[in-house]
Enzyme design. Structure first.
Site, PDB file in Angstrom:
ATOM      1  CG  ASP A   1      -2.050   1.000   1.133  1.00 13.18           C
ATOM      2  OD1 ASP A   1      -2.437   1.368   0.008  1.00 13.18           O
ATOM      3  OD2 ASP A   1      -2.548   1.433   2.185  1.00 13.18           O
TER       4      ASP A   1
ATOM      5  CG  ASP B   1      -0.158   1.201   7.521  1.00 15.80           C
ATOM      6  OD1 ASP B   1      -0.208   0.064   8.038  1.00 15.80           O
ATOM      7  OD2 ASP B   1      -1.145   1.771   7.046  1.00 15.80           O
TER       8      ASP B   1
END
Length: 340
Positions: free
Chosen positions: A212, A229
């Site tokens: 992502d 993340d």
């Protein structure tokens, strides 16, 4: 989670400030009472000020999404990147020597990890030198990612992010009848084009990815970028971590990609056949995103953040965008001749 359960208490409602502080205290991170909830829909993330004057970030994983084995693979990947001097925010080791803590809050199990606090700003994607730097950075990340495969985490492909997402959306019965047939027809046509693109790009090299890698997950400091993340880390083709750096007209994207790959290929090889997957991957992200919101509708954060979701206007817009993507996928991919 079933949208029909929207009236029930969501597990995250148990994560009161005191519960968060108690969970951190149990793993040796004693807060001074100050904490800020950071922007995150999937998990719950808190910046916690410590009694010793420092600060950490506590990430509480969404119950039921990942298994312990999948989370620990994410952590191991982050630690391997950090060991290779690839700038990534990796989890801190806990007193038991691990990286994943378990806690019961009002009888409900939670898993959480502790991270160092890191700051930065978004990258300047209109600067070719920044794009080359990002290319080198992702090339180094992929060099580590190619060293071994994930065993427990998912693989990004047309089935996992497309066909399966379509099935879940239809099962949830959240699309208004007036928009259902048009959206479903566009989605199925788009998936047929995606299937063809993935077949045409075979054999695809699969490696561990950030998964992502959009600009919001890249923080820039004076010394360059670092990523945060890795929650969506997965197996997949290298282009998945590159295409979200591109925007604008095909000509503009050619120039951007040229700069990114100039840096990338200093550390990792790139198969030009993957360029044919840029628009298919963009389309998969659209379908997957709709399923992601629908499955989390019982989480109060989602209706508040996406109030337009589920309306006729939303699904009509999705149908239009899917039809536009069908046209985009029919166009020739970015010309790879200039790569050499």
């Amino acid at each position: 989670m079933n949208p029909a359960d929207a009236g029930a208490q969501h597990p995250y409602e148990r994560l009161t400030p005191q519960a968060v502080l108690d969970a951190l205290d149990a793993v040796g991170q004693r807060g001074d009472g100050r904490l800020i909830q950071l922007n995150s829909y999937e998990n719950r993330v808190f910046q916690v000020m410590l009694e010793d004057g420092g600060a950490v970030v506590a990430k509480f994983y969404r119950p039921g999404r990942w298994s312990d084995a999948q989370i620990l693979e994410e952590h191991a990947f982050a630690l391997a990147l950090a060991a290779a001097d690839v700038p990534v925010v990796a989890p801190l080791l806990l007193p038991d020597g691990g990286t994943l803590a378990h806690v019961q809050i009002d009888g409900h199990p939670f898993r959480h990890a502790i991270y160092p606090r890191r700051s930065g700003h978004g990258p300047e994607l209109d600067d070719p030198e920044t794009l080359r730097w990002l290319g080198r950075f992702i090339g180094r990340l992929h060099a580590v990612g190619a060293e071994q495969a994930f065993v427990h985490r998912r693989t990004l492909n047309a089935e996992t992010f497309g066909h399966a997402a379509l099935r879940r959306l239809l099962a949830l019965d959240m699309i208004p009848p007036a928009q259902l047939s048009g959206w479903q027809r566009a989605c199925e046509q788009a998936l047929a084009a995606i299937d063809g693109a993935f077949t045409g790009a075979q054999p695809l090299r699969q490696l561990r990815l950030h998964g992502d890698c959009h600009p919001g997950n890249i923080l820039w400091r004076d010394e360059g970028p670092h990523v945060v993340d890795l929650d969506d880390a997965c197996m997949g083709p290298a282009i998945q971590d590159l295409w979200m750096l591109l925007s604008g007209t095909p000509e503009a994207m050619r120039g951007q990609l040229a700069a990114v790959l100039e840096g990338y290929r200093q550390f990792s090889r790139f198969d030009a056949r993957e360029l044919a997957l840029i628009e298919p991957l963009r389309t998969l992200r659209m379908i997957h995103h709709s399923a992601w919101i629908a499955e989390r509708w019982s989480d109060p954060a989602f209706p508040a953040a996406f109030p337009w979701f589920g309306t006729g206007g939303y699904w009509g817009q999705q149908t239009t965008q899917l039809n536009e993507q069908i046209e985009a996928m029919a166009e020739p991919p970015l010309d790879p001749a200039w790569l050499d």
